[in-house]
Design a protein around this motif. Structure first.
Motif, PDB file in Angstrom:
ATOM      1  N   MET A 117      56.910  79.998  91.435  1.00  0.00           N
ATOM      2  CA  MET A 117      56.047  80.589  92.686  1.00  0.00           C
ATOM      3  C   MET A 117      54.818  80.559  92.331  1.00  0.00           C
ATOM      4  SD  MET A 117      57.664  84.210  93.421  1.00  0.00           S
ATOM      5  CE  MET A 117      59.480  84.249  93.647  1.00  0.00           C
ATOM      6  N   VAL A 118      53.890  79.862  93.422  1.00  0.00           N
ATOM      7  CA  VAL A 118      52.660  79.853  93.404  1.00  0.00           C
ATOM      8  C   VAL A 118      51.697  80.357  94.373  1.00  0.00           C
ATOM      9  CG1 VAL A 118      50.525  78.081  93.127  1.00  0.00           C
ATOM     10  CG2 VAL A 118      52.847  77.660  92.012  1.00  0.00           C
ATOM     11  N   PHE A 119      51.217  81.286  94.116  1.00  0.00           N
ATOM     12  CA  PHE A 119      50.564  82.175  95.112  1.00  0.00           C
ATOM     13  C   PHE A 119      48.760  81.886  95.206  1.00  0.00           C
ATOM     14  CE2 PHE A 119      53.900  85.075  94.108  1.00  0.00           C
ATOM     15  CZ  PHE A 119      54.596  85.224  95.442  1.00  0.00           C
ATOM     16  N   VAL A 120      48.583  81.175  96.375  1.00  0.00           N
ATOM     17  CA  VAL A 120      47.286  80.727  96.299  1.00  0.00           C
ATOM     18  C   VAL A 120      46.392  81.384  97.132  1.00  0.00           C
ATOM     19  CG1 VAL A 120      45.835  78.608  97.034  1.00  0.00           C
ATOM     20  CG2 VAL A 120      48.202  78.337  96.154  1.00  0.00           C
ATOM     21  N   ALA A 121      45.159  82.121  96.854  1.00  0.00           N
ATOM     22  CA  ALA A 121      44.339  83.135  97.363  1.00  0.00           C
ATOM     23  C   ALA A 121      42.844  82.522  97.409  1.00  0.00           C
ATOM     24  CB  ALA A 121      44.382  84.523  96.597  1.00  0.00           C
ATOM     25  N   LYS A 159      64.454  74.247  95.372  1.00  0.00           N
ATOM     26  CA  LYS A 159      64.126  73.603  96.503  1.00  0.00           C
ATOM     27  C   LYS A 159      62.408  74.120  96.636  1.00  0.00           C
ATOM     28  CE  LYS A 159      68.235  73.122  99.327  1.00  0.00           C
ATOM     29  NZ  LYS A 159      68.988  73.312 100.732  1.00  0.00           N
ATOM     30  N   LYS A 160      61.814  73.041  96.685  1.00  0.00           N
ATOM     31  CA  LYS A 160      60.126  73.167  96.834  1.00  0.00           C
ATOM     32  C   LYS A 160      60.003  73.556  98.256  1.00  0.00           C
ATOM     33  CE  LYS A 160      57.685  69.236  96.604  1.00  0.00           C
ATOM     34  NZ  LYS A 160      57.132  68.034  96.483  1.00  0.00           N
ATOM     35  N   THR A 161      59.117  74.804  98.609  1.00  0.00           N
ATOM     36  CA  THR A 161      58.798  75.270  99.677  1.00  0.00           C
ATOM     37  C   THR A 161      57.381  75.765  99.988  1.00  0.00           C
ATOM     38  OG1 THR A 161      61.031  76.456  99.477  1.00  0.00           O
ATOM     39  CG2 THR A 161      59.787  77.241 101.079  1.00  0.00           C
ATOM     40  N   PHE A 162      56.783  75.451 101.179  1.00  0.00           N
ATOM     41  CA  PHE A 162      55.392  75.536 101.561  1.00  0.00           C
ATOM     42  C   PHE A 162      55.530  76.409 102.714  1.00  0.00           C
ATOM     43  CE2 PHE A 162      51.717  73.485 103.591  1.00  0.00           C
ATOM     44  CZ  PHE A 162      50.869  74.432 103.472  1.00  0.00           C
ATOM     45  N   ILE A 163      55.158  77.914 102.604  1.00  0.00           N
ATOM     46  CA  ILE A 163      54.913  78.932 103.445  1.00  0.00           C
ATOM     47  C   ILE A 163      53.534  79.308 103.765  1.00  0.00           C
ATOM     48  CG2 ILE A 163      55.742  81.304 103.715  1.00  0.00           C
ATOM     49  CD1 ILE A 163      57.357  81.030 101.215  1.00  0.00           C
ATOM     50  N   VAL A 164      53.358  79.149 105.240  1.00  0.00           N
ATOM     51  CA  VAL A 164      52.147  79.724 105.848  1.00  0.00           C
ATOM     52  C   VAL A 164      52.403  81.171 106.476  1.00  0.00           C
ATOM     53  CG1 VAL A 164      50.455  79.240 107.625  1.00  0.00           C
ATOM     54  CG2 VAL A 164      51.292  77.210 106.048  1.00  0.00           C
ATOM     55  N   THR A 165      51.575  81.950 106.402  1.00  0.00           N
ATOM     56  CA  THR A 165      51.467  83.223 107.045  1.00  0.00           C
ATOM     57  C   THR A 165      50.122  83.273 108.012  1.00  0.00           C
ATOM     58  OG1 THR A 165      50.383  84.418 105.397  1.00  0.00           O
ATOM     59  CG2 THR A 165      52.696  84.498 105.133  1.00  0.00           C
ATOM     60  N   MET A 185      52.749  79.512  98.402  1.00  0.00           N
ATOM     61  CA  MET A 185      52.058  80.291  99.747  1.00  0.00           C
ATOM     62  C   MET A 185      50.579  80.641  99.517  1.00  0.00           C
ATOM     63  SD  MET A 185      53.862  83.714 100.678  1.00  0.00           S
ATOM     64  CE  MET A 185      53.094  85.301 101.646  1.00  0.00           C
ATOM     65  N   GLY A 186      49.893  80.266 100.551  1.00  0.00           N
ATOM     66  CA  GLY A 186      48.565  80.844 100.946  1.00  0.00           C
ATOM     67  C   GLY A 186      48.704  82.507 101.008  1.00  0.00           C
TER      68      GLY A 186
END
Length: 241
Positions: free
Chosen positions: A157-161, A32-38, A184-185
């Motif tokens: 997983m893609v971690f966007v910094a 499942k595609k998931t967009f997370i914001v912290t 996730m940013g």
């Protein structure tokens, strides 16, 4: 994780870190595609000034309270959140899952030399992770070649910094291209992962004064710290109204 807590128009998930990780692991296994914001107070305040950015945050699958200011704000509004969920801790927990399940991870952002150090550390600490690819953060936001490269790597997983609001914009603008994956940013987390920036000792983190440690170590951050009292003031005004 259905219950939400509204803090100045941003709806945070009422959840613990353990519940979050269990939910995300299930979503990863189900592709499942998931967009997370912290989100911290600075992000919430920016969303209040930028309707387009606010819309992006509202489109995320999960919004986590990263910052003691968010916990304080929710408490003041008499709708408390269970705990602070720092973005770096969440990323580390996801890397543990990736290591165990031999998942493909892409890192996007930071300076090239910092990124390379972080990748070396990840390879050493999490040998089960497959590095799908990486790219530094110095590119035009709308460059289609970057998104195409990430897609071609077939990441789990893609971690966007890229720092906010750029990292959330990049995820939002390219999310439709992917069929699966956690996006996730992660702000400055790659700097920490590389060892370039040191995290606060555990005691400081437990006392929720990690922000103070960072300010002592990086006094140039003082302007960013002014957002916390402004944020609390805005929460109090909202409560009054």
């Amino acid at each position: 994780m259905s219950k939400k807590v509204d803090v100045l128009g941003i709806e945070f998930d009422h959840t613990t870190k353990l519940e979050t990780i269990n939910t995300l692991k299930k979503r990863i296994m189900e592709n499942k595609k998931t967009f997370i914001v912290t989100a911290n107070p600075e992000i919430v305040m920016h969303a209040g000034r930028d309707p387009q950015y606010k819309k992006i945050l509202q489109s995320a699958d999960y919004i986590m309270p990263d910052g003691i200011g968010i916990i304080m704000g929710a408490n003041l509004l008499k709708n408390p959140l269970p705990e602070r969920i720092p973005g770096f801790d969440l990323m580390k927990d996801l890397l543990i899952i990736a290591n165990k399940e031999r998942l493909r991870v892409f890192f996007l952002g930071a300076r090239e030399e910092v990124l390379n150090k972080a990748i070396d550390n990840v390879k050493r600490e999490y040998p089960g992770i497959q590095i799908a690819g990486c790219h530094h953060g110095f590119f035009k936001e709308n460059d289609p070649q970057i998104a195409a490269m990430v897609k071609k790597s077939n990441p789990d997983m893609v971690f966007v910094a890229l720092g906010f609001p750029r990292q959330e914009r990049w995820i939002s603008n390219n999310f439709h291209l992917f069929e699966k994956g956690i996006f996730m940013g992660v702000g400055g987390s790659i700097d920490v992962l590389s060892g370039t920036v040191k995290r606060a000792p555990e005691l400081w983190r437990k006392l929720n004064i990690e922000w103070l440690y960072r300010l002592i170590k990086q006094p140039q951050r003082w302007k960013r710290m002014t957002f916390l009292p402004l944020f609390i003031l805005k929460v109090l005004r909202t409560k009054k109204n």
